[in-house]
Scaffold this active site. Sequence first.
Site, PDB file in Angstrom:
ATOM      1  N   PRO A   2       0.764  -1.239   0.000  1.00 53.13           N
ATOM      2  CA  PRO A   2       0.000   0.000   0.000  1.00 53.13           C
ATOM      3  C   PRO A   2       0.796   1.291   0.000  1.00 53.13           C
ATOM      4  CG  PRO A   2      -0.145  -1.072   2.149  1.00 53.13           C
ATOM      5  CD  PRO A   2       0.955  -1.705   1.375  1.00 53.13           C
ATOM      6  N   GLU A   3       0.925   1.879  -1.150  1.00 57.98           N
ATOM      7  CA  GLU A   3       1.238   3.304  -1.221  1.00 57.98           C
ATOM      8  C   GLU A   3      -0.029   3.967  -1.720  1.00 57.98           C
ATOM      9  OE1 GLU A   3       4.901   4.759  -2.873  1.00 57.98           O
ATOM     10  OE2 GLU A   3       5.920   2.868  -2.507  1.00 57.98           O
TER      11      GLU A   3
END
Length: 295
Positions: A2-3
């Site tokens: 998750p960015e």
Amino acid sequence: MPELPEVETVRRGLVRAMQGRRFAAVRLNRADLRFPLPNGFADRLSGQRIEAIGRRAKYLVVALSGGESLIMHLGMSGRFTVVHQGGKARSLGEMYGEAAGGAGGLHDHVVFVLDDGTRIVYTDPRRFGMMDLCPTGEVSSHRLTRRLGVEPLGKELSARRLAVAMAARKAPLKSLLVDQRLIAGLGNIYACEALFRAGLSPKRPAGTLARNGRPDPRLAKLVLAIRAVLNDAIDAGGSTLRDYADADGASGAYQHRFSVYDREGQPCRRRGCRGTIRRIVQAGRSTFYCPRCQH
DNA sequence: AGCTCGACCTGCACGC
DNA sequence: TGCGTGCAGGTCGAGC
């Protein structure tokens, strides 16, 4: 996984599954992620209608009918799996490939049951994820979000803004790019990718692009590169790393397009460049770059 | 104040 | 096969 692009991809998936529905029940298989879930977590969610699902940097913000909001962060390994009533699972940001069937995997910590029977399963092996509740009006002053900087895809991000923040700073450019107090949502992968796209060295002292607080023209290029990299990744459904292929195509595809990230020793992809991608460590994190293209 | 480092936690890839 | 080591997209707080 998750960015920002991955969180945005997850957000869109949650909107489809959750928006307008109500929580029928919330099951906790363990009550501590990065920190303990707030008091009465399940009771405060049950019966609430999901009004909207937004994103601030890498945080998901779920606005509830009762006036509270659910703030969630996926940490390094968090993901959601949507299990429709009587249907098959659909993973949103999968990694460590387990529990996609919603059968009750080892790291399925929280299960949101909706009023239509859909289950939203939160799985997070490393438990760096976070969940908290606060009044909707206080989301932006919450301790997790109050120090966040500008949204990289919003218009507040500008070369001038960066120049002010970078003036006289000796830290390497890449370190500033991943500082959430400056640009909120840029992480290790996309910082590397944006620097490559802008032709800037991750090692360059940030202040060298902001003499006297004035933006060097290359900062404008960097801003464009940041937006382009993030938008391209969102369009591709984010990146999915060290992962199995998802049956119904929910996996992101951007990882196949990395120019530098995780490509140590491989040839630079820029046409005509004979450079080799190098890996260095900055502030304890891996940085990948092409020494021939980035200065 | 700015910057780096270690801590948090689990799983996986690698070399011996 | 098994074991040790190092690495992983996150953030935070301590300590220089």
